[in-house]
Design a protein around this motif. Structure first.
Motif, PDB file in Angstrom:
ATOM      1  N   UNK A  60      -1.799  -3.872   4.558  1.00  0.00           N
ATOM      2  CA  UNK A  60      -0.435  -3.555   5.016  1.00  0.00           C
ATOM      3  C   UNK A  60      -0.155  -4.253   6.337  1.00  0.00           C
ATOM      4  N   UNK A  61      -1.101  -4.168   7.262  1.00  0.00           N
ATOM      5  CA  UNK A  61      -0.930  -4.792   8.580  1.00  0.00           C
ATOM      6  C   UNK A  61      -0.881  -6.303   8.477  1.00  0.00           C
ATOM      7  N   UNK A  62      -1.759  -6.891   7.665  1.00  0.00           N
ATOM      8  CA  UNK A  62      -1.813  -8.352   7.529  1.00  0.00           C
ATOM      9  C   UNK A  62      -0.511  -8.904   6.954  1.00  0.00           C
ATOM     10  N   UNK A  63       0.120  -8.141   6.084  1.00  0.00           N
ATOM     11  CA  UNK A  63       1.354  -8.621   5.474  1.00  0.00           C
ATOM     12  C   UNK A  63       2.587  -8.264   6.298  1.00  0.00           C
ATOM     13  N   UNK A  92      13.102   9.461  -7.754  1.00  0.00           N
ATOM     14  CA  UNK A  92      13.558   9.057  -9.085  1.00  0.00           C
ATOM     15  C   UNK A  92      12.504   8.250  -9.847  1.00  0.00           C
ATOM     16  N   UNK A  93      11.311   8.124  -9.253  1.00  0.00           N
ATOM     17  CA  UNK A  93      10.224   7.423  -9.919  1.00  0.00           C
ATOM     18  C   UNK A  93      10.112   5.959  -9.574  1.00  0.00           C
ATOM     19  N   UNK A  94      11.061   5.434  -8.817  1.00  0.00           N
ATOM     20  CA  UNK A  94      11.014   4.022  -8.453  1.00  0.00           C
ATOM     21  C   UNK A  94       9.962   3.749  -7.387  1.00  0.00           C
ATOM     22  N   UNK A  95       9.581   2.488  -7.293  1.00  0.00           N
ATOM     23  CA  UNK A  95       8.539   2.044  -6.369  1.00  0.00           C
ATOM     24  C   UNK A  95       9.089   0.872  -5.572  1.00  0.00           C
ATOM     25  N   UNK A  96       8.934   0.904  -4.263  1.00  0.00           N
ATOM     26  CA  UNK A  96       9.461  -0.187  -3.449  1.00  0.00           C
ATOM     27  C   UNK A  96       8.657  -1.466  -3.700  1.00  0.00           C
ATOM     28  N   UNK A  97       9.316  -2.642  -3.686  1.00  0.00           N
ATOM     29  CA  UNK A  97       8.637  -3.910  -3.988  1.00  0.00           C
ATOM     30  C   UNK A  97       7.427  -4.190  -3.103  1.00  0.00           C
ATOM     31  N   UNK A  98       7.471  -3.732  -1.849  1.00  0.00           N
ATOM     32  CA  UNK A  98       6.355  -3.996  -0.936  1.00  0.00           C
ATOM     33  C   UNK A  98       5.058  -3.376  -1.438  1.00  0.00           C
ATOM     34  N   UNK A  99       5.157  -2.294  -2.195  1.00  0.00           N
ATOM     35  CA  UNK A  99       3.957  -1.660  -2.750  1.00  0.00           C
ATOM     36  C   UNK A  99       3.213  -2.642  -3.639  1.00  0.00           C
ATOM     37  N   UNK A 100       3.937  -3.346  -4.512  1.00  0.00           N
ATOM     38  CA  UNK A 100       3.318  -4.298  -5.427  1.00  0.00           C
ATOM     39  C   UNK A 100       2.707  -5.475  -4.657  1.00  0.00           C
ATOM     40  N   UNK A 101       3.393  -5.906  -3.588  1.00  0.00           N
ATOM     41  CA  UNK A 101       2.849  -6.994  -2.764  1.00  0.00           C
ATOM     42  C   UNK A 101       1.487  -6.622  -2.205  1.00  0.00           C
ATOM     43  N   UNK A 102       1.412  -5.439  -1.609  1.00  0.00           N
ATOM     44  CA  UNK A 102       0.182  -5.012  -0.934  1.00  0.00           C
ATOM     45  C   UNK A 102      -0.932  -4.731  -1.935  1.00  0.00           C
ATOM     46  N   UNK A 103      -0.598  -4.059  -3.029  1.00  0.00           N
ATOM     47  CA  UNK A 103      -1.635  -3.702  -4.008  1.00  0.00           C
ATOM     48  C   UNK A 103      -2.241  -4.956  -4.638  1.00  0.00           C
TER      49      UNK A 103
END
Length: 397
Positions: A275-278, A290-301
């Motif tokens: 998270x810090x590096x990005x 509502x079940x949605x996931x922010x795009x940054x989650x996919x970037x970090x994972x």
């Protein structure tokens, strides 16, 4: 500690008026039944842009004025500076000032205001280590940070005890409850205005809302609460205490749960380095109701997955994200989607399993020694429901 039995709403209002604090017509304090926590409400319509509450300079407690008032602070703060806590000095000065005014008792200029404040708090500084063990990792991290600040502040002021250490007595400095109370006032009542920490009595009584109707302005001298929108009669006056999208930091710092928050941090505390590096913050990585996931989650994972398996590929993907190379980024996300999905699914399933265990432990706590257990369970349930909403959405992707 001050006795609330000698104070009522009229006393606070009279004190404020005598001190030059001004309120719009129709604005008055009220409180929840049986709760010592006053907040302003308007009985008349207020137009957008109108001043709602005005606190003059002489009534404002500020970090700069406190530093100038107490020459001994330079020596005291050297301990915090040596510990790498320079960014905490403005808050520490507010804490120091509250202790000094408590020491004065009824001779304090702010006596009636101090006497109107809550006696108990539910934030991280007030929790026990058993409480931390019943929280999800991110909530425990935020709450523990708050408690660590308190312990550092207590350590910094205690060497000042003794006859030559005015204005604090040994009695005050050895009373952990008073020091905790002073810290909680500082952390929950003060606001950061461009590096300056201030408390503006009466303005400080505005509650939090994810859709605030007021904002606070400070011109370096006086402080104003200004109406952000037209406010109809009968409305509580509110400001934003922090990020309205994630309830956990507010829970840890202020001790209340904002269930109107749309989401919560996705709790991937084992990916903090990524998270810090990005260049992301916790508030960028959200799961939503509502079940949605922010795009940054996919970037970090995905970055986390690649770092574990192929450092070269990880660096290519990292550069694509950093440079805004959407084509390369999308190519990698498509290519490795099954690994990203599996990593997230394992994380969601594990947290849902753990959170039931944490809440079960909290439910067995003795409320006499752990009065914050019900709020912890409420927070955990809020997080659990969001993860339950995300799970089927993620599984169907």
């Amino acid at each position: 500690m001050f006795s609330i039995t000698v104070l009522n709403l009229y006393c606070i209002q009279e004190w404020a008026t005598n001190c030059g604090i001004q309120q719009s017509d129709g604005v008055q304090l009220t409180t929840y039944d049986g709760v010592i926590d006053y907040f302003p409400i308007t009985q008349t319509d207020i137009l957008q842009g109108s001043p709602v509450i005005y606190t003059p300079n002489e009534m404002i407690i500020s970090s700069t004025k406190t530093y100038n008032e107490f020459p001994s602070l330079a020596t005291v703060e050297s301990q915090l500076t040596a510990a790498g806590l320079v960014d905490k000095l403005p808050l520490f000065r507010i804490f120091y000032k509250i202790i000094a005014e408590y020491e004065k008792g009824s001779d304090s200029y702010w006596y009636n205001w101090l006497n109107s404040l809550p006696r108990t708090y539910n934030n991280g500084a007030s929790m026990t280590y058993d409480c931390f063990d019943c929280l999800p990792p991110y909530a425990a991290y935020c709450a523990m940070a708050d408690r660590t600040n308190l312990l550092n502040f207590q350590k910094a002021v205690r060497p000042l005890g003794g006859p030559s250490a005015a204005p604090f007595s040994e009695t005050i400095l050895n009373d952990g409850d008073i020091l905790k109370w002073a810290y909680n006032i500082a952390i929950t009542r003060s606001i950061d205005m461009n590096g300056e920490r201030i408390i503006a009595p009466m303005v400080d009584m505005l509650n939090h809302s994810s859709e605030p109707n007021c904002q606070i302005t400070f011109d370096g001298q006086d402080c104003y609460a200004i109406a952000l929108v037209d406010i109809p009669a009968g409305s509580p006056l509110s400001i934003s205490y922090g990020d309205p999208n994630d309830s956990t930091p507010l829970f840890a710092n202020y001790g209340f749960l904002t269930e109107d928050s749309p989401g919560t941090f996705c709790k991937v505390m084992h990916m903090v380095k990524e998270i810090e590096e990005m260049g992301y913050s916790f508030s960028d990585l959200l799961f939503y109701k509502d079940g949605n996931i922010s795009p940054a989650v996919f970037d970090v994972v995905l970055y986390h997955v690649l770092k574990k398996n192929n450092e070269g590929e990880a660096q290519i993907y990292y550069q694509a994200v950093m440079n805004g190379d959407e084509a390369t980024k999308q190519q990698y996300q498509n290519q490795y989607w099954s690994y990203t999905k599996e990593e997230l699914q394992n994380h969601v399933n594990k947290l849902l399993e753990d959170i039931d265990k944490w809440s079960s432990t909290a439910s067995q706590m003795d409320l006499n020694t752990h009065p914050r257990a019900p709020l912890i369970i409420q927070h955990n349930e809020f997080v659990k429901n969001i993860f339950l909403a995300v799970k089927p959405n993620l599984d169907s992707m």
